[in-house]
Enzyme design. Structure first.
Site, mmCIF file in Angstrom:
data_model
loop_
_atom_site.group_PDB
_atom_site.id
_atom_site.type_symbol
_atom_site.label_atom_id
_atom_site.label_comp_id
_atom_site.label_asym_id
_atom_site.label_seq_id
_atom_site.Cartn_x
_atom_site.Cartn_y
_atom_site.Cartn_z
ATOM 1 N N GLU A 17 49.593 49.985 32.682
ATOM 2 C CA GLU A 17 48.927 49.297 31.597
ATOM 3 C C GLU A 17 48.172 50.254 30.749
ATOM 4 O O GLU A 17 47.468 51.158 31.317
ATOM 5 C CB GLU A 17 47.980 48.133 31.916
ATOM 6 C CG GLU A 17 47.482 47.215 30.552
ATOM 7 C CD GLU A 17 46.491 46.253 31.105
ATOM 8 O OE1 GLU A 17 46.662 45.127 30.314
ATOM 9 O OE2 GLU A 17 45.928 46.168 32.090
ATOM 10 N N GLY B 226 39.005 50.534 36.948
ATOM 11 C CA GLY B 226 38.322 49.936 38.192
ATOM 12 C C GLY B 226 39.368 48.825 38.905
ATOM 13 O O GLY B 226 39.152 49.095 40.233
ATOM 14 N N ALA B 227 40.191 48.402 38.256
ATOM 15 C CA ALA B 227 41.429 47.929 39.183
ATOM 16 C C ALA B 227 42.531 47.542 38.021
ATOM 17 O O ALA B 227 42.439 47.580 36.954
ATOM 18 C CB ALA B 227 41.060 46.670 39.968
ATOM 19 N N MET B 228 43.465 47.135 38.576
ATOM 20 C CA MET B 228 44.781 46.965 37.721
ATOM 21 C C MET B 228 45.703 45.530 38.362
ATOM 22 O O MET B 228 45.984 45.607 39.518
ATOM 23 C CB MET B 228 45.747 47.801 37.598
ATOM 24 C CG MET B 228 46.992 47.531 36.828
ATOM 25 S SD MET B 228 46.449 47.151 35.176
ATOM 26 C CE MET B 228 48.115 45.891 34.843
ATOM 27 N N GLU B 229 45.747 44.669 37.684
ATOM 28 C CA GLU B 229 46.517 43.177 38.055
ATOM 29 C C GLU B 229 47.710 43.258 38.206
ATOM 30 O O GLU B 229 48.423 42.276 38.430
ATOM 31 C CB GLU B 229 45.917 42.204 37.103
ATOM 32 C CG GLU B 229 46.664 42.235 35.759
ATOM 33 C CD GLU B 229 45.969 42.899 34.643
ATOM 34 O OE1 GLU B 229 46.023 42.837 33.412
ATOM 35 O OE2 GLU B 229 44.808 43.828 35.109
ATOM 36 N N ASN B 230 48.624 44.387 38.857
ATOM 37 C CA ASN B 230 49.924 44.180 38.892
ATOM 38 C C ASN B 230 50.304 42.998 39.647
ATOM 39 O O ASN B 230 49.631 42.809 40.562
ATOM 40 C CB ASN B 230 50.367 45.554 39.664
ATOM 41 C CG ASN B 230 49.812 46.716 39.137
ATOM 42 O OD1 ASN B 230 50.141 47.149 37.877
ATOM 43 N ND2 ASN B 230 49.074 47.586 39.877
ATOM 44 N N HIS C 241 38.323 39.085 39.200
ATOM 45 C CA HIS C 241 38.658 39.419 37.987
ATOM 46 C C HIS C 241 40.319 39.668 37.960
ATOM 47 O O HIS C 241 41.177 38.930 37.172
ATOM 48 C CB HIS C 241 38.201 40.652 37.228
ATOM 49 C CG HIS C 241 38.626 40.952 36.012
ATOM 50 N ND1 HIS C 241 37.764 40.571 34.826
ATOM 51 C CD2 HIS C 241 39.672 41.610 35.653
ATOM 52 C CE1 HIS C 241 38.477 41.305 33.786
ATOM 53 N NE2 HIS C 241 39.744 41.856 34.175
ATOM 54 N N GLU C 242 40.674 40.590 38.923
ATOM 55 C CA GLU C 242 42.204 40.790 39.011
ATOM 56 C C GLU C 242 42.978 39.475 39.462
ATOM 57 O O GLU C 242 43.937 39.108 39.109
ATOM 58 C CB GLU C 242 42.251 41.793 40.170
ATOM 59 C CG GLU C 242 41.648 43.020 39.689
ATOM 60 C CD GLU C 242 41.738 43.311 38.183
ATOM 61 O OE1 GLU C 242 42.865 43.380 37.776
ATOM 62 O OE2 GLU C 242 40.848 44.051 37.584
ATOM 63 N N HIS D 86 43.853 37.378 36.842
ATOM 64 C CA HIS D 86 44.801 37.864 35.932
ATOM 65 C C HIS D 86 46.135 37.254 36.395
ATOM 66 O O HIS D 86 47.218 37.260 35.533
ATOM 67 C CB HIS D 86 44.746 39.273 35.967
ATOM 68 C CG HIS D 86 44.008 39.683 34.805
ATOM 69 N ND1 HIS D 86 44.149 39.656 33.703
ATOM 70 C CD2 HIS D 86 42.954 40.738 34.882
ATOM 71 C CE1 HIS D 86 43.245 40.189 32.951
ATOM 72 N NE2 HIS D 86 42.640 41.096 33.540
#
Length: 1065
Positions: free
Chosen positions: A304, A468-472, A503-504, A507
């Site tokens: 992303e 910070g993080a990624m919602e894959n 948060h993730e 998503h």
């Protein structure tokens, strides 16, 4: 995604920064005849792909000119001439220099006026010359169409001129966004990463449907070496094709001699090779040191917003959803992870192993795909028929338990709240699942797991990860600092981890199940995930006291949105740079703030929830825009009071900024007026901005309980309601749930100050913090004097609660920093005395031992950081003593987590302790502690060490480059470092944008850190000159305009208030 990885305090809001190097070129002039249908009423409808237009090269583009009714044997010379004339004039005017090297001389006063005949002859002569010039310019080869000067036909519009591909052929597309004629249905991707040489090869098989007749397929690809390409149409033969590439827009194309027909299906197969990325996007390499000091390498992904195209050719836009089947070839000593569970592993003849993963059970966007090749270990847990696993490097497995427990609780909450179970169904291999869970899932035959349909969610801590993080979907990736915490971690550290996980996981519904159609509506993903992270934690983990953090980030969102350089929540996005810049506090925190305002303004407590459930169910698996959300909420009625949500909320998403509500009273009449709260009016676009504002208020008769709250809707310039004259005061924006600022006027402020002086608890903590934030904002706007600000603080001298105190400290420290950077020595000294006098007693009451309350930790951390930064003796001595005990304990004593940054910062001011801290930084394994040590090291006032730490952060050897934005931010806080940091940024700009894409959150953070404390004309000129010189390398970034505006505002505030500060202090 969580771009904001956190900043120098534990209070950092947790959004994210996405990754993708963008290339830009000058926009050409365009004559878009397709959009002016009135001018050419006989033209046929355009192909859907031709209606939207965005130019790409500097060549002239002519689009949308259709045929006319002339006979085929006639040439439309008049139309062509008209077209060329219009185009030429457009081109000429746009490229005309604003300044000329020649001076225009006034004609002699004695010259007589030429006759009418002479004028006519001259004009005709100029017309002939201009026409010949245009013919000579445009006609050779007639290259303004792809086939020369052909005659128009009855069916097809004249085609555009397109840019040149890398091999010199015309590239058949000239827009940023892909044509809608071809839609991918499925991807079959095989990858073979070589972690020794940092390269990989791949094969992608794309099944596609043809939606509109088209002679080409256009998709994305970046830095991929295509070695073979084949194409198959329907049941036809497979044949080789040539792939064209247009690098500036990272696009690939295959052209055909005959049109692909709507309704047909086709398959494109591409073999390619590439290098693993050395930045933080695409398919990139990472490394870490194990417990024995050996270097371990791995490969991970971050797609992303625009980087899936760097790992494989694809239709890399959110709206092009498809299914994915992933195969990864690896060495036996590695493991592979992807969105779906492993279906099988096959040994290959060369000693490698091929892991095949189940085909995704849902259609999803390319940016949500993920895969990792590493040597990780995991802990797992079953939650409502969903297996949750947390992966880490082997040395940190013990730090995964809190994340596992938190994710399990949140997943259960979301399943129930949305009334939709975790959406990604997985059927696959559970051979790595603990035996206690396996019995619930699988029965085994030999080494193959035969499993029932199950849901899995993997959370993975990546040692080197920028966001910070990624919602894959199904494979959520994190920084180690946002996922891993030890058993002795402080509640404040756990709050950070829980916030990012919440948060993730949100998503997985908002963003993954239902996805925004295009990046202009990114807030539908990020605003919702941000709102849900706070709302869910208040219910699931109330001890984390997340409300203070949510209030603070709403204040900061207001601060940013008060700038003229801000943007609407839903705004136009036309370049890759603009896509990157959408990941900011407007999309995240403002998006969350207006959702909070909407929820609290709706009747009852279920309309909002029912509306978003309908939204998720109605658009499950689809793409949406903002109107779809508002319409879903409007359609759900749980009361007799009908509200048009779309009408109410469009004013909050379609225009930038927010309102200033001013209140005045006369008798029993309360008058409210609204206007745009805009700090900078110079060069601002003046519009009659109006918002539909649900104004909430309480008064002296009832001010604390939620039942006291009353609502008045202000949707015009002014409005009036009645209130008994006996009411002494009003407080608007109850608990700051609305996204607006309030000015009470002299009488209103005086009444509130009088009430608070008598009883500080007459308002809620949030309302008192809101008053402090609002009065400082009004001072910055110039509506109140700084004397009035100080009077409001004076009436709260007995304040002891976290939110009001931390907001006051933040505002005062910002002013102190500006004065310090301007070397206003006398005022700085007096300002220090004022802060210590106002908060000194509260500072001295703070303990230096473990504290269980999150709120008290937040308060203690803010107070002691301020005290020690002002060199308050008691604070610095306590910090030095604690550091000495820590060093001498040989690892048996731990500094409380909320005090670590204070202690390490004080220690770093000593030469000996700085060296000790550096050696400890190299071997400490606990990530949150390591990061605070880094902040301490970067806070030194030793210029040699500052230069070293900046350069080391850029190199990425001893200090990971992912931490460079944090290092720069910390260095800029000190007097000795802020100018060094600014020079460092200027000298290393090209290297910085190699590491972090132009427009990315990391670059935004770096620019803000380096410039936000400038307040002089000299600095303004220097910053403006530097960024102007960058041109396409960053000069057009919104964050640059924000930086320049902030410097001007600082300068203006100083000009207005320095004399007041001198007199008062």
């Amino acid at each position: 995604m969580d771009v904001f990885d956190g900043n120098s305090s534990e209070h950092a809001n947790l959004p994210r920064n996405m990754i993708e190097n963008s290339m830009f070129e000058e926009e050409p002039d365009v004559v878009d005849l397709a959009k002016d249908s009135a001018a050419f009423p006989t033209f046929p409808a355009l192909d859907p792909d031709e209606v939207a237009y965005e130019p790409c090269s500097s060549r002239l583009l002519v689009r949308g000119l259709g045929e006319n009714d002339m006979d085929e044997d006639e040439e439309d010379c008049e139309s062509s001439a008209r077209l060329l004339g219009m185009s030429f004039m457009n081109r000429s005017s746009a490229h005309r220099s604003t300044s000329s090297p020649f001076s225009r001389q006034s004609p002699p006063r004695t010259c007589s006026r030429p006759s009418a005949r002479t004028m006519v002859v001259c004009v005709l002569f100029l017309v002939i010359v201009a026409s010949m010039t245009m013919v000579l310019y445009f006609l050779p080869g007639c290259n303004f169409t792809r086939t020369g000067c052909r005659k128009p036909n009855k069916t097809t519009p004249i085609e555009s001129i397109y840019p040149l591909s890398t091999n010199g052929e015309l590239f058949p597309w000239a827009q940023l966004r892909l044509p809608l004629s071809i839609r991918p249905l499925s991807y079959d991707l095989t990858l073979n990463p070589d972690l020794d040489n940092m390269t990989f090869t791949g094969r992608i098989v794309i099944n596609m449907a043809v939606l509109h007749n088209r002679k080409c397929i256009v998709l994305h690809g970046s830095n991929l070496n295509i070695t073979k390409a084949t194409f198959k149409l329907g049941d036809g033969q497979v044949h080789d094709v040539t792939v064209l590439e247009f690098k500036p827009k990272q696009q690939l194309a295959v052209k055909f001699s005959e049109e692909l027909k709507a309704g047909q299906h086709c398959v494109l197969t591409l073999d390619y090779s590439a290098k693993l990325s050395h930045t933080y996007d695409g398919f990139y390499n990472s490394s870490y040191s194990d417990k024995d000091g050996n270097k371990r390498v791995l490969a991970a992904t971050q797609f992303e917003p625009l980087s899936a195209r760097k790992a494989f050719p694809c239709f890399d836009e959110p709206a092009f959803k498809a299914t994915f089947l992933i195969k990864i070839i690896r060495k036996p000593n590695y493991m592979a992870l992807s969105n779906m569970p492993k279906a099988n592993s096959t040994p290959l003849h060369n000693g490698l192993v091929q892991d095949e993963f189940e085909k995704t059970s849902v259609n999803m966007s390319t940016y949500l795909l993920a895969f990792i090749v590493a040597n990780f270990t995991s802990n797992s847990k079953n939650v409502s028929e969903t297996v949750v696993s947390v992966y880490s490097v082997p040395e940190k497995k013990e730090h995964t338990y809190y994340a596992l427990d938190t994710a399990s609780k949140l997943l259960k909450f979301y399943n129930e709240f949305f009334e939709i179970d975790y959406p990604l169904k997985k059927l696959g291999d559970y051979t790595h699942t603990p035996a206690c869970l396996t019995q619930f899932i699988c029965s085994f035959s030999l080494h193959i797991a035969i499993c029932s349909l199950y849901l899995l969610s993997d959370l993975v801590a990546i040692p080197d990860f920028l966001a910070g993080a990624m919602e894959n979907w199904g494979l959520i990736t994190f920084r180690e600092t946002t996922l891993l915490v030890g058993k002795q971690s402080s509640p404040l550290e756990k709050q950070v981890v829980a916030s990012v996980i919440a948060h993730e996981l949100a998503h997985q519904w908002f963003g993954n199940l239902v996805t925004m159609r295009w990046w202009n509506d990114l807030w539908l993903n990020e605003g919702f995930a941000t709102y849900m992270q706070y709302m869910s934690l208040q219910t699931v983990l109330p001890k984390l006291d997340i409300g203070n953090l949510f209030l603070a980030v709403r204040f900061r969102a207001l601060d940013k949105d008060a700038l003229n350089s801000s943007h609407a929540v839903s705004t136009e996005v036309n370049t890759a740079e603009q896509v990157e810049e959408m990941f900011d506090s407007v999309s995240y925190e403002k998006g969350a703030s207006i959702l909070l305002m909407l929820n609290t303004s709706l009747p009852g407590d279920q309309q909002f929830r029912k509306g978003i459930i309908q939204y998720l169910k109605q658009f499950s698996g689809s793409n949406t825009d903002t109107d779809d959300l508002w319409n879903s909420l409007t359609q759900v009625e749980v009361s007799t009071q009908h509200q048009n949500i779309s009408e109410m909320m469009s004013s909050w998403t379609s225009q930038k900024g927010f309102p200033l509500v001013t209140i005045s009273r006369k008798g029993d009449q309360v008058n409210l007026t609204q206007e745009h709260f805009l700090l900078t009016t110079d060069n601002a676009t003046h519009t009659s901005s109006l918002w539909n504002i649900p104004v909430t208020y309480v008064n002296d008769s009832c001010s604390l309980a939620p039942e006291c709250r009353q609502v008045f809707t202000l949707n015009t310039k002014s409005g009036t309601f009645k209130l008994p004259e006996s009411v002494k005061w009003l407080k608007l924006n109850y608990r700051n749930t609305g996204f607006y600022i309030v000015h009470y006027g002299d009488e209103g402020w005086a009444a509130l100050k009088d009430a608070l002086s008598k009883n500080i608890s007459v308002l809620t903590n949030d309302d008192r913090a809101s008053l402090i934030h609002n009065i400082f904002a009004l001072s910055r706007l110039g509506r109140v004097s700084f004397d009035q600000v100080l009077n409001v603080l004076k009436c709260m001298s007995k304040e002891t609660e976290t939110s009001p105190v931390t907001e006051a400290l933040l505002q005062l420290n910002r002013i102190y920093g500006l004065l310090d950077k301007r070397q206003e020595t006398n005022i700085v000294s007096r300002m220090k005395k004022y802060i210590l006098a106002h908060f000194g007693s509260l500072m001295n009451k703070q303990t230096w031992e473990e504290e269980d309350s999150v709120s008290k930790q937040e308060l203690r951390s803010a107070l002691l950081q301020t005290a020690c930064s002002l060199a308050e003796e008691n604070c610095t001595q306590q910090a030095k003593s604690l550091f000495k005990t820590y060093v001498e304990s040989n690892g048996t004593f731990r500094i409380p987590g909320d005090l670590q940054q204070v202690v390490f910062t004080v220690a770093a001011q000593s030469d000996e302790d700085w060296s000790t801290l550096l050696s400890m930084y190299h071997y400490v394994t606990y990530d949150a502690e390591k990061r605070k040590m880094l902040q301490g090291l970067a806070s030194t006032q030793d210029t040699r060490r500052l230069v070293w730490i900046l350069n080391t952060g850029l190199k990425g050897d001893h200090i990971q480059t992912q931490e460079l934005p944090l290092v720069i931010s910390t260095v800029c806080n000190g007097f000795a470092g802020y100018l060094f940091a600014w020079d460092f940024i200027q000298e290393n700009w090209d290297r910085l944008i190699e590491k972090f894409p132009v427009g990315s959150f990391a670059i935004q953070s770096i620019i803000k850190s380096a410039t936000s404390q400038f307040s002089t004309q000299a600095h303004l000129d220097q910053v403006q000159a530097f960024f102007f010189s960058l041109k396409e390398r960053g000069s057009q970034m919104r964050s640059v305009q924000e930086a320049l505006e902030t410097i001007r505002l600082n300068q203006r505030w100083m000009d207005r208030n320095l004399s007041t500060l001198r007199n008062w202090l």
